[in-house]
Every structure is written in C-alpha cells, then in structure tokens.
Design a protein around this motif. Structure first.
Motif, PDB file in Angstrom:
ATOM      1  N   ARG A   1       6.498  -2.795 -14.118  1.00 54.68           N
ATOM      2  CA  ARG A   1       5.545  -1.874 -13.568  1.00 54.68           C
ATOM      3  C   ARG A   1       4.700  -2.735 -12.838  1.00 54.68           C
ATOM      4  O   ARG A   1       4.293  -3.666 -12.813  1.00 54.68           O
ATOM      5  CB  ARG A   1       5.097  -1.251 -14.940  1.00 54.68           C
ATOM      6  CG  ARG A   1       4.113  -1.893 -15.762  1.00 54.68           C
ATOM      7  CD  ARG A   1       3.511  -1.198 -16.985  1.00 54.68           C
ATOM      8  NE  ARG A   1       2.489  -1.661 -17.794  1.00 54.68           N
ATOM      9  CZ  ARG A   1       2.777  -2.706 -18.519  1.00 54.68           C
ATOM     10  NH1 ARG A   1       4.075  -2.832 -19.060  1.00 54.68           N
ATOM     11  NH2 ARG A   1       1.910  -3.328 -19.271  1.00 54.68           N
TER      12      ARG A   1
ATOM     13  N   ARG B   1       0.186   3.455  -8.939  1.00 60.32           N
ATOM     14  CA  ARG B   1       0.638   3.125 -10.367  1.00 60.32           C
ATOM     15  C   ARG B   1       2.169   3.596 -10.358  1.00 60.32           C
ATOM     16  O   ARG B   1       2.493   4.634 -10.211  1.00 60.32           O
ATOM     17  CB  ARG B   1       0.005   3.618 -11.437  1.00 60.32           C
ATOM     18  CG  ARG B   1      -1.607   3.044 -11.467  1.00 60.32           C
ATOM     19  CD  ARG B   1      -2.218   3.714 -12.772  1.00 60.32           C
ATOM     20  NE  ARG B   1      -3.502   3.028 -13.085  1.00 60.32           N
ATOM     21  CZ  ARG B   1      -4.704   3.352 -12.470  1.00 60.32           C
ATOM     22  NH1 ARG B   1      -4.809   4.494 -11.772  1.00 60.32           N
ATOM     23  NH2 ARG B   1      -5.592   2.763 -13.070  1.00 60.32           N
ATOM     24  N   SER B   2       3.024   2.688 -10.853  1.00 62.33           N
ATOM     25  CA  SER B   2       4.465   2.922 -10.766  1.00 62.33           C
ATOM     26  C   SER B   2       4.815   3.651 -12.158  1.00 62.33           C
ATOM     27  O   SER B   2       4.153   3.587 -13.270  1.00 62.33           O
ATOM     28  CB  SER B   2       5.351   1.536 -10.912  1.00 62.33           C
ATOM     29  OG  SER B   2       5.141   1.004 -11.912  1.00 62.33           O
ATOM     30  N   SER B   3       5.618   4.490 -12.110  1.00 64.41           N
ATOM     31  CA  SER B   3       6.250   5.070 -13.221  1.00 64.41           C
ATOM     32  C   SER B   3       7.788   5.027 -13.319  1.00 64.41           C
ATOM     33  O   SER B   3       8.134   5.165 -14.607  1.00 64.41           O
ATOM     34  CB  SER B   3       6.350   6.529 -12.985  1.00 64.41           C
ATOM     35  OG  SER B   3       6.682   7.137 -11.647  1.00 64.41           O
TER      36      SER B   3
ATOM     37  N   ILE C   1      11.097   2.091 -11.999  1.00 65.01           N
ATOM     38  CA  ILE C   1      11.858   1.202 -11.060  1.00 65.01           C
ATOM     39  C   ILE C   1      13.341   1.037 -11.091  1.00 65.01           C
ATOM     40  O   ILE C   1      13.879   1.050 -12.172  1.00 65.01           O
ATOM     41  CB  ILE C   1      11.006  -0.371 -11.236  1.00 65.01           C
ATOM     42  CG1 ILE C   1       9.485  -0.252 -10.807  1.00 65.01           C
ATOM     43  CG2 ILE C   1      11.724  -1.159 -10.489  1.00 65.01           C
ATOM     44  CD1 ILE C   1       9.089  -1.321 -11.218  1.00 65.01           C
TER      45      ILE C   1
ATOM     46  N   VAL D   1      10.768   1.798  -6.246  1.00 65.18           N
ATOM     47  CA  VAL D   1       9.589   1.944  -7.031  1.00 65.18           C
ATOM     48  C   VAL D   1       9.079   3.074  -6.901  1.00 65.18           C
ATOM     49  O   VAL D   1       8.265   3.445  -6.100  1.00 65.18           O
ATOM     50  CB  VAL D   1       8.621   0.830  -6.636  1.00 65.18           C
ATOM     51  CG1 VAL D   1       7.464   0.868  -7.892  1.00 65.18           C
ATOM     52  CG2 VAL D   1       9.447  -0.608  -6.921  1.00 65.18           C
ATOM     53  N   THR D   2       9.030   3.988  -7.980  1.00 63.84           N
ATOM     54  CA  THR D   2       8.404   5.162  -7.954  1.00 63.84           C
ATOM     55  C   THR D   2       7.112   5.168  -8.674  1.00 63.84           C
ATOM     56  O   THR D   2       6.837   4.605  -9.736  1.00 63.84           O
ATOM     57  CB  THR D   2       9.478   6.287  -8.642  1.00 63.84           C
ATOM     58  OG1 THR D   2      10.628   6.275  -7.912  1.00 63.84           O
ATOM     59  CG2 THR D   2       8.743   7.585  -8.669  1.00 63.84           C
ATOM     60  N   GLY D   3       6.283   6.109  -8.070  1.00 69.61           N
ATOM     61  CA  GLY D   3       4.960   5.961  -8.674  1.00 69.61           C
ATOM     62  C   GLY D   3       3.989   7.047  -7.985  1.00 69.61           C
ATOM     63  O   GLY D   3       4.387   7.658  -6.802  1.00 69.61           O
TER      64      GLY D   3
ATOM     65  N   GLU E   1       3.491  11.643  -5.512  1.00 72.12           N
ATOM     66  CA  GLU E   1       4.500  10.659  -6.030  1.00 72.12           C
ATOM     67  C   GLU E   1       5.117  10.492  -4.815  1.00 72.12           C
ATOM     68  O   GLU E   1       5.682  11.109  -3.803  1.00 72.12           O
ATOM     69  CB  GLU E   1       5.460  11.520  -6.992  1.00 72.12           C
ATOM     70  CG  GLU E   1       6.450  10.555  -7.481  1.00 72.12           C
ATOM     71  CD  GLU E   1       7.461  11.263  -8.543  1.00 72.12           C
ATOM     72  OE1 GLU E   1       6.981  10.983  -9.797  1.00 72.12           O
ATOM     73  OE2 GLU E   1       8.218  11.852  -7.946  1.00 72.12           O
TER      74      GLU E   1
ATOM     75  N   VAL F   1       8.311   7.236  -3.271  1.00 71.77           N
ATOM     76  CA  VAL F   1       9.067   6.079  -3.731  1.00 71.77           C
ATOM     77  C   VAL F   1       8.694   4.880  -2.492  1.00 71.77           C
ATOM     78  O   VAL F   1       9.090   5.272  -1.495  1.00 71.77           O
ATOM     79  CB  VAL F   1      10.583   6.555  -3.672  1.00 71.77           C
ATOM     80  CG1 VAL F   1      11.346   5.495  -3.980  1.00 71.77           C
ATOM     81  CG2 VAL F   1      10.561   7.865  -4.777  1.00 71.77           C
TER      82      VAL F   1
END
Length: 205
Positions: A67, A105-107, A109, A119-121, A131, A133
């Motif tokens: 994360r 802040r990532s949610s 990967i 890396v989605t966040g 949100e 990517v």
C-alpha cells in the motif's frame, strides 16, 4: 492415507503462520521529483512541487498486500514565475489556504507484469476525492554506496483539472481558451528502506 494427512497438515500450518512483514520505504525527496505540464496557448507550461513525503509498505512477493500513502504541500508549486505561482495558489486554482495538502492513498494494487503495477486509490485535491488508477513502474532495489537499500518507482497520469473544481480560464480575442483542461502529472520516486512493518493493518500516515 499418508499423502492426504500431509496435505491437511500443510494447509493447517498455512492458516496459523503469520504473513510476511511488509517492507517500510520512505520517499527520499532529495532524489525524487513531481512535475506537471499543461497547455498554454499553443505551447506548454511546466512546473513542479518541491515539498512532499510518502510511505510505501511493500511486499515484493505479494504486491496486492502493498500500500501507498503520499502527501504534497500544495503551496510548494512552482513554475519559475512568481506572479503565475501566486495565481496557482489562489482560490481559482489550488486554493492552498483552504486546502494545504494534496494526498493519495491506495486501496488496491494489481500486478500487470514484474515491472508494472496498477495502483488504485483516492486522490484528494482541493477538497475533491476521486478514485484514480496509477500505472506504476517498479525498477527494483539496490544498495547505495552507504549501505542504504533504495527502490525506484515512476508513474505518469493525465488528469482533468475541472474534475477538481479548477475551472478558471480566459477567452482569447480571436477565439479559443488560454489554458488546456488536461494536466499531465509525472512522479519519479527513489525510496529508502527503513524497516519492516509488522502491523499489516497499520493506519499511520
């Protein structure tokens, strides 16, 4: 019966063995850079942010456990022209007095290959949460001459500034607009490994 017994024993052990501790990496700001570019008339204006920090909790064997937390001081924006930078810090753009920090802040990967990860966040900018990517390139790890473990990462994404309520523009005398809406953001990071993070659900920032 013996093979089945061994199989069940192995599965039982997997359920009680702790997950591998995450590697804790801090961004080395002196060897990292955040830049952006946006169309101005028929050319482009480029700039950067000079004040930022972040943490990467890395599991190289299981990237999905990793994360990222990333923070930028909005007023550190610079385009090498103070009058323009003052305008960018104003309410018409970043409004740094009300929204001093930009964060990501990532949610999730997802590995695309050994060197590329999605890396989605959540990107929070000017009070707007969106949100996104990030296509992140991972360049691996090396030891520097002083014994520090370093890692390298890079990403580039195009954002629409209007999605974050930055709608100011100027109409040209012969038609058209002064500024483009799309902003190309590039982040190149070198990190330094500090320790391992034994708390997988640690929420520190």
């Amino acid at each position: 019966m013996m093979p089945k017994t061994i199989l069940w024993l192995g599965l039982a052990l997997l359920t009680v063995l702790p997950a591998q501790a995450l590697e804790l990496h801090k961004i080395d700001a002196s060897h990292s850079v955040i830049t952006f570019e946006v169309r101005h008339l028929i050319s482009k204006v480029r700039g950067n942010f000079s004040d930022f920090e972040g943490t990467i909790y890395l599991d190289a064997e299981d990237p999905a456990r990793s994360r990222v937390e990333f923070f930028i001081v909005a007023k550190s924006i610079s385009t090498n022209l103070e009058k323009r930078d003052k305008h960018l810090r104003s309410e018409e753009f970043f409004w740094v007095e009300k929204y001093p920090q930009i964060s990501f802040r990532s949610s999730a990967i997802e590995a695309v290959s050994e060197e590329l990860y999605n890396v989605t966040g959540t990107l929070t900018l000017r009070g707007v949460e969106k949100e996104i990517v990030l296509p992140v390139s991972y360049f691996g790890q090396v030891d520097d001459p002083w014994g520090n473990r370093k890692a390298g990462f890079a990403t580039t994404i195009t954002l629409n500034r209007k999605d974050f309520n930055m709608v100011w523009n100027a109409t040209l005398d012969k038609g058209g607009l002064l500024l483009g809406d799309e902003v190309k953001l590039s982040i190149d990071l070198e990190t330094i490994r500090l320790e391992t993070d034994d708390e997988e659900d640690d929420d520190s920032s």
